[in-house]
Design a protein around this motif. Structure first.
Motif, PDB file in Angstrom:
ATOM      1  N   GLU A   1       2.121  11.433  10.751  1.00 34.86           N
ATOM      2  CA  GLU A   1       3.019  11.470  11.906  1.00 34.86           C
ATOM      3  C   GLU A   1       4.455  10.655  10.665  1.00 34.86           C
ATOM      4  OE1 GLU A   1       2.686  12.230  14.295  1.00 34.86           O
ATOM      5  OE2 GLU A   1       1.007  12.170  15.037  1.00 34.86           O
ATOM      6  N   VAL A   2       5.511  11.054  11.518  1.00 39.39           N
ATOM      7  CA  VAL A   2       6.871  10.728  10.934  1.00 39.39           C
ATOM      8  C   VAL A   2       7.103   9.410  10.772  1.00 39.39           C
ATOM      9  CG1 VAL A   2       8.489  10.266  13.244  1.00 39.39           C
ATOM     10  CG2 VAL A   2       9.176  11.738  10.736  1.00 39.39           C
ATOM     11  N   ALA A   3       6.416   8.349  11.376  1.00 39.59           N
ATOM     12  CA  ALA A   3       6.550   7.143  11.491  1.00 39.59           C
ATOM     13  C   ALA A   3       6.096   6.753   9.537  1.00 39.59           C
ATOM     14  CB  ALA A   3       5.674   6.386  11.520  1.00 39.59           C
ATOM     15  N   GLU A   4       5.262   7.631   9.238  1.00 42.65           N
ATOM     16  CA  GLU A   4       4.413   7.215   8.689  1.00 42.65           C
ATOM     17  C   GLU A   4       5.547   7.999   6.677  1.00 42.65           C
ATOM     18  OE1 GLU A   4       0.445   7.472   4.924  1.00 42.65           O
ATOM     19  OE2 GLU A   4       1.050   9.200   7.477  1.00 42.65           O
ATOM     20  N   ALA A   5       6.342   8.862   7.278  1.00 38.06           N
ATOM     21  CA  ALA A   5       6.949   9.158   6.179  1.00 38.06           C
ATOM     22  C   ALA A   5       8.764   8.422   5.848  1.00 38.06           C
ATOM     23  CB  ALA A   5       7.164  10.867   6.386  1.00 38.06           C
ATOM     24  N   SER A   6       8.850   8.055   6.893  1.00 41.77           N
ATOM     25  CA  SER A   6       9.989   7.312   7.380  1.00 41.77           C
ATOM     26  C   SER A   6       9.496   5.843   6.690  1.00 41.77           C
ATOM     27  CB  SER A   6      10.505   7.478   8.672  1.00 41.77           C
ATOM     28  OG  SER A   6      11.227   6.288   8.545  1.00 41.77           O
ATOM     29  N   VAL A   7       8.319   5.037   6.733  1.00 47.84           N
ATOM     30  CA  VAL A   7       8.128   3.754   6.143  1.00 47.84           C
ATOM     31  C   VAL A   7       8.161   3.943   4.933  1.00 47.84           C
ATOM     32  CG1 VAL A   7       7.117   2.174   5.915  1.00 47.84           C
ATOM     33  CG2 VAL A   7       7.385   3.163   7.948  1.00 47.84           C
ATOM     34  N   ALA A   8       7.702   5.066   4.602  1.00 45.16           N
ATOM     35  CA  ALA A   8       7.907   5.736   2.827  1.00 45.16           C
ATOM     36  C   ALA A   8       8.467   5.740   1.659  1.00 45.16           C
ATOM     37  CB  ALA A   8       6.453   6.946   2.324  1.00 45.16           C
ATOM     38  N   ALA A   9      10.017   6.415   2.450  1.00 48.52           N
ATOM     39  CA  ALA A   9      11.166   6.890   2.599  1.00 48.52           C
ATOM     40  C   ALA A   9      11.626   5.530   2.344  1.00 48.52           C
ATOM     41  CB  ALA A   9      11.716   7.181   3.086  1.00 48.52           C
ATOM     42  N   ALA A  10      11.275   4.073   3.032  1.00 43.68           N
ATOM     43  CA  ALA A  10      12.364   3.217   3.338  1.00 43.68           C
ATOM     44  C   ALA A  10      11.605   2.126   1.791  1.00 43.68           C
ATOM     45  CB  ALA A  10      12.132   2.306   4.482  1.00 43.68           C
ATOM     46  N   VAL A  11      10.935   2.766   1.639  1.00 45.01           N
ATOM     47  CA  VAL A  11      10.164   1.536   0.259  1.00 45.01           C
ATOM     48  C   VAL A  11      10.598   2.462  -1.033  1.00 45.01           C
ATOM     49  CG1 VAL A  11       8.056   1.045  -1.180  1.00 45.01           C
ATOM     50  CG2 VAL A  11       7.767   0.717   1.931  1.00 45.01           C
TER      51      VAL A  11
ATOM     52  N   LEU B   1      19.164   3.019   3.621  1.00 42.31           N
ATOM     53  CA  LEU B   1      19.158   1.389   3.369  1.00 42.31           C
ATOM     54  C   LEU B   1      20.538   0.848   3.231  1.00 42.31           C
ATOM     55  CD1 LEU B   1      18.002  -1.818   2.328  1.00 42.31           C
ATOM     56  CD2 LEU B   1      18.009  -0.478  -0.016  1.00 42.31           C
ATOM     57  N   PRO B   2      21.230   1.799   3.434  1.00 36.28           N
ATOM     58  CA  PRO B   2      23.055   0.935   2.703  1.00 36.28           C
ATOM     59  C   PRO B   2      23.352   0.787   3.882  1.00 36.28           C
ATOM     60  CG  PRO B   2      22.622   2.582   1.065  1.00 36.28           C
ATOM     61  CD  PRO B   2      21.084   1.996   1.870  1.00 36.28           C
ATOM     62  N   ALA B   3      22.758   1.546   5.124  1.00 35.02           N
ATOM     63  CA  ALA B   3      23.320   1.682   6.434  1.00 35.02           C
ATOM     64  C   ALA B   3      22.978   0.464   7.628  1.00 35.02           C
ATOM     65  CB  ALA B   3      23.149   2.794   6.988  1.00 35.02           C
ATOM     66  N   HIS B   4      21.510   0.085   6.566  1.00 35.46           N
ATOM     67  CA  HIS B   4      21.274  -1.595   6.948  1.00 35.46           C
ATOM     68  C   HIS B   4      21.748  -2.772   6.746  1.00 35.46           C
ATOM     69  CE1 HIS B   4      18.438  -4.035   8.449  1.00 35.46           C
ATOM     70  NE2 HIS B   4      17.795  -4.673   7.478  1.00 35.46           N
ATOM     71  N   ARG B   5      21.909  -1.959   5.459  1.00 34.07           N
ATOM     72  CA  ARG B   5      22.126  -3.769   5.250  1.00 34.07           C
ATOM     73  C   ARG B   5      23.790  -3.922   5.097  1.00 34.07           C
ATOM     74  NH1 ARG B   5      18.458  -6.056   4.230  1.00 34.07           N
ATOM     75  NH2 ARG B   5      17.252  -5.422   2.702  1.00 34.07           N
TER      76      ARG B   5
ATOM     77  N   ARG C   1      12.858   0.374  -3.484  1.00 27.96           N
ATOM     78  CA  ARG C   1      12.691   0.446  -4.867  1.00 27.96           C
ATOM     79  C   ARG C   1      13.409   0.983  -6.120  1.00 27.96           C
ATOM     80  NH1 ARG C   1       6.097   2.853  -4.273  1.00 27.96           N
ATOM     81  NH2 ARG C   1       5.383   1.005  -3.719  1.00 27.96           N
ATOM     82  N   ALA C   2      14.573   2.493  -5.221  1.00 27.37           N
ATOM     83  CA  ALA C   2      15.594   2.719  -6.038  1.00 27.37           C
ATOM     84  C   ALA C   2      16.202   1.845  -6.612  1.00 27.37           C
ATOM     85  CB  ALA C   2      15.880   3.563  -5.181  1.00 27.37           C
ATOM     86  N   ALA C   3      17.088   0.872  -5.521  1.00 26.97           N
ATOM     87  CA  ALA C   3      17.958   0.105  -5.292  1.00 26.97           C
ATOM     88  C   ALA C   3      17.515  -1.396  -6.097  1.00 26.97           C
ATOM     89  CB  ALA C   3      18.038  -0.924  -3.810  1.00 26.97           C
TER      90      ALA C   3
ATOM     91  N   GLU D   1      15.890  -5.908  -3.511  1.00 26.15           N
ATOM     92  CA  GLU D   1      15.079  -5.117  -2.823  1.00 26.15           C
ATOM     93  C   GLU D   1      13.338  -5.356  -2.785  1.00 26.15           C
ATOM     94  OE1 GLU D   1      16.896  -5.141  -0.507  1.00 26.15           O
ATOM     95  OE2 GLU D   1      18.789  -4.593  -0.926  1.00 26.15           O
ATOM     96  N   SER D   2      12.522  -5.559  -3.112  1.00 26.07           N
ATOM     97  CA  SER D   2      11.679  -4.962  -3.549  1.00 26.07           C
ATOM     98  C   SER D   2      10.235  -6.374  -4.153  1.00 26.07           C
ATOM     99  CB  SER D   2      11.082  -3.720  -5.017  1.00 26.07           C
ATOM    100  OG  SER D   2      10.867  -1.956  -4.193  1.00 26.07           O
ATOM    101  N   ARG D   3      10.775  -7.579  -4.109  1.00 22.90           N
ATOM    102  CA  ARG D   3      10.589  -9.171  -4.499  1.00 22.90           C
ATOM    103  C   ARG D   3       9.449  -9.060  -3.745  1.00 22.90           C
ATOM    104  NH1 ARG D   3      15.682 -10.382  -1.603  1.00 22.90           N
ATOM    105  NH2 ARG D   3      14.227 -10.937   0.466  1.00 22.90           N
ATOM    106  N   VAL D   4       8.607  -8.252  -2.736  1.00 21.20           N
ATOM    107  CA  VAL D   4       6.984  -8.690  -3.012  1.00 21.20           C
ATOM    108  C   VAL D   4       6.271  -6.356  -2.674  1.00 21.20           C
ATOM    109  CG1 VAL D   4       5.280  -8.664  -0.860  1.00 21.20           C
ATOM    110  CG2 VAL D   4       7.150 -10.253  -1.640  1.00 21.20           C
ATOM    111  N   PRO D   5       5.483  -6.683  -2.833  1.00 19.64           N
ATOM    112  CA  PRO D   5       4.925  -5.019  -3.302  1.00 19.64           C
ATOM    113  C   PRO D   5       4.483  -5.001  -2.002  1.00 19.64           C
ATOM    114  CG  PRO D   5       4.001  -6.305  -4.764  1.00 19.64           C
ATOM    115  CD  PRO D   5       4.744  -7.322  -4.352  1.00 19.64           C
ATOM    116  N   ILE D   6       4.466  -3.539  -1.264  1.00 18.16           N
ATOM    117  CA  ILE D   6       5.005  -3.230  -0.550  1.00 18.16           C
ATOM    118  C   ILE D   6       4.164  -1.684  -0.272  1.00 18.16           C
ATOM    119  CG2 ILE D   6       6.086  -2.447   2.128  1.00 18.16           C
ATOM    120  CD1 ILE D   6       8.058  -3.380   0.970  1.00 18.16           C
ATOM    121  N   ARG D   7       2.808  -1.447   0.276  1.00 17.11           N
ATOM    122  CA  ARG D   7       2.475  -0.930   0.665  1.00 17.11           C
ATOM    123  C   ARG D   7       2.210   0.208   1.879  1.00 17.11           C
ATOM    124  NH1 ARG D   7      -4.169  -0.602   0.513  1.00 17.11           N
ATOM    125  NH2 ARG D   7      -3.844  -3.155   0.330  1.00 17.11           N
TER     126      ARG D   7
END
Length: 539
Positions: free
Chosen positions: A133-143, A29-33, A147-149, A156-162
């Motif tokens: 798959e690794v993509a699922e883990a990566s998106v879960a980590a991004a969510v 997230l920090p690198a992306h921002r 939430r931590a931010a 960063e979590s204005r809309v719930p993400i599932r």
């Protein structure tokens, strides 16, 4: 390390979707921002206007206008709830672009989805991708990062993400199948067309689009229409993601401006064209080497060349493999990926696969393949039969000289090397119908109930082919309905060749094999309650 399933990234032109990936394996997230900033909420009208201005289309293959999807969901929802659904279920074996984005740049995808959700007033964002798959883990980590931010005072979590992991199959990315899977049902296309914009996730109006589409949407909001259109063609501005594999020495996901020459993308990956290049994946079409030399990578350019860009899949064959055998491998794979819910899939696709395999062996004919194709076209419950027909017909046209060699000599002299990508998976469960000949009276009801896998001889007695797992329910019904109680169902296991008659021929040691006569070891199922045709029970 980045998993082997996620190829490296190459570029032709400016880095947009792939910005920053030269320096890190995954943008947190920090690198992306730092690269893209934090998008501010936008009004729906503004977003629709921007998408219309650059004619933004879906990047999953159908190229549907994104602005029309936004408007349709808003109109259906009115003042009620809606859902934004990200289709990351990349069931196509020859595509890796969505897995690359979700694995390496997930926050760009989430930015686009959240922007759309806020403008629509959506209840939640759902990201559906291959489970485990690794993509699922990566998106879960991004969510979790978002939430931590948010806990730390960010927004960063204005809309719930599932995040929803689903079983990956070739048909799992079809819109109706994806919605069913997210809703907890079997992930196969519905028999009747159902628009997600009207009734999708939890029966709510749902904005359903592809992973790359949402990433492009985020870039459009960031750059604005004018800067977004600084690259690409005037009719199709922006960049596209291409997955190049097969006969490419250095397969990769390439970000390139629309209007790039196909030949330049092939040269970048050191690809041998061989007998042709497959464009658009396993529901796509083949281009000859001559056509590929001048083809342009855009929707319009591919149409002029005789193909469709689809999801940006490019698979050159190379020089060392049997092109007809490769096409037969794919036809057999597609037959096995059937949802099994309509006649064209259950009957027609295996027939096409058998006809293609016979052509490879030099014992079939082009006319036989075409007859099988005509039996499935425009008759399926989903697009899978039509897409398979398109692939097979294109192969017949592209490999005409190769077919002539097989019909004359039984082979072209080249082995089948398995160049076209196929998923690695466990052996599919199969079943066998067995008969007690002391009871069988030749009623023929079994052939009526299960015509795909039961044949009757001249005297009316049955012979059986193995039954795939997705037909087990129908096979059990056949057992239960036998008037003489002469049938039983057993599960086959073991690594022996599939019995003769199966369209799923084996490719082993680089050679397309006929199905052998070896008999697999049998494992009995538990007791099967049976009922005769008149409703009485037995056993």
């Amino acid at each position: 390390m980045i998993p082997a399933r996620v190829p490296r990234v190459l570029r032709m032109g400016p880095a947009r979707l792939t910005a920053g990936l030269d320096h890190t394996r995954r943008l947190d997230l920090p690198a992306h921002r730092t690269l893209h900033g934090a998008p501010e909420p936008r009004e729906l009208g503004e977003l629709i206007s921007q998408a219309n201005e650059v004619d933004m289309r879906g990047r999953g293959g159908a190229a549907f206008p994104f602005a029309r999807k936004l408007r349709a969901v808003a109109d259906s929802a009115g003042s009620g709830d809606s859902v934004v659904l990200v289709n990351g279920a990349e069931g196509e074996p020859a595509s890796s672009k969505d897995a690359m984005l979700l694995t390496r740049n997930p926050h760009l995808v989430l930015d686009g989805a959240v922007l759309a959700a806020e403008a629509l007033g959506a209840r939640e964002v759902v990201v559906a991708t291959a489970g485990g798959e690794v993509a699922e883990a990566s998106v879960a980590a991004a969510v979790a990062e978002r939430r931590a931010a948010n806990v730390s005072g960010g927004a960063e979590s204005r809309v719930p993400i599932r995040v929803v992991g689903i079983k990956e199959r070739f048909i799992s990315g079809e819109g109706g199948a994806l919605v069913r899977a997210v809703n907890g049902e079997e992930g196969i296309p519905p028999g009747r067309k159902k628009r997600a914009a009207v009734s999708g996730v939890d029966d709510l109006p749902t904005l359903l689009s592809n992973t790359e589409t949402y990433a492009q949407f985020a870039l459009l909001a960031e750059l604005g229409p004018e800067r977004y259109a600084e690259v690409g063609t005037s009719k199709e501005p922006g960049t596209i993601l291409l997955t190049v594999s097969g006969g490419a020495a250095n397969g990769a996901v390439i970000e390139a401006p629309t209007g790039t020459y196909l030949a330049d993308a092939l040269a970048l990956t050191e690809a041998e064209v061989g007998d042709g290049v497959l464009i658009g994946g396993y529901h796509g079409a083949w281009l000859s080497a001559d056509a590929a030399a001048t083809a342009v990578l855009s929707r319009e350019g591919m149409k002029q060349a005789g193909a469709t860009l689809g999801a940006g899949i490019i698979v050159p064959l190379g020089e060392s493999t049997c092109s007809l055998g490769e096409a037969a491998r794919v036809a057999s794979y597609l037959a096995g990926e059937s949802a099994g819910q309509c006649g064209p899939c259950r009957l027609g696709l295996p027939d096409i696969a058998r006809a293609m395999c016979a052509l490879v062996e030099g014992t079939g004919s082009v006319d036989a393949v075409r007859r099988c194709v005509r039996g499935v076209e425009r008759r399926g419950a989903c697009f899978h039969p039509d897409g398979t027909a398109k692939f097979v017909l294109s192969a017949l046209d592209a490999f005409e000289s190769e077919i002539a060699l097989h019909l004359e000599h039984g082979s072209c002299g080249r082995p089948v090397r398995g160049v076209l990508p196929m998923p690695e998976r466990e052996a599919d469960v199969e079943y066998r119908l067995e008969v007690d000949w002391s009871r069988c009276a030749g009623h023929g009801l079994c052939a009526h109930l299960l015509p795909e896998f039961v044949d009757l001889d001249d005297y009316g007695f049955p012979s059986f082919r193995n039954v795939p797992g997705w037909m087990a329910k129908e096979a059990r019904r056949t057992v239960e309905m036998c008037p003489a109680l002469a049938l039983r169902l057993v599960q086959t296991t073991g690594d022996g060749p599939k019995p003769a008659g199966s369209p799923l021929r084996l490719v082993k040691d680089g050679v397309l094999k006929k199905a052998g006569s070896g008999v697999p070891r049998l494992t009995r199922l538990g007791p099967v309650p049976v009922r005769n045709a008149f409703g009485g029970s037995a056993g």
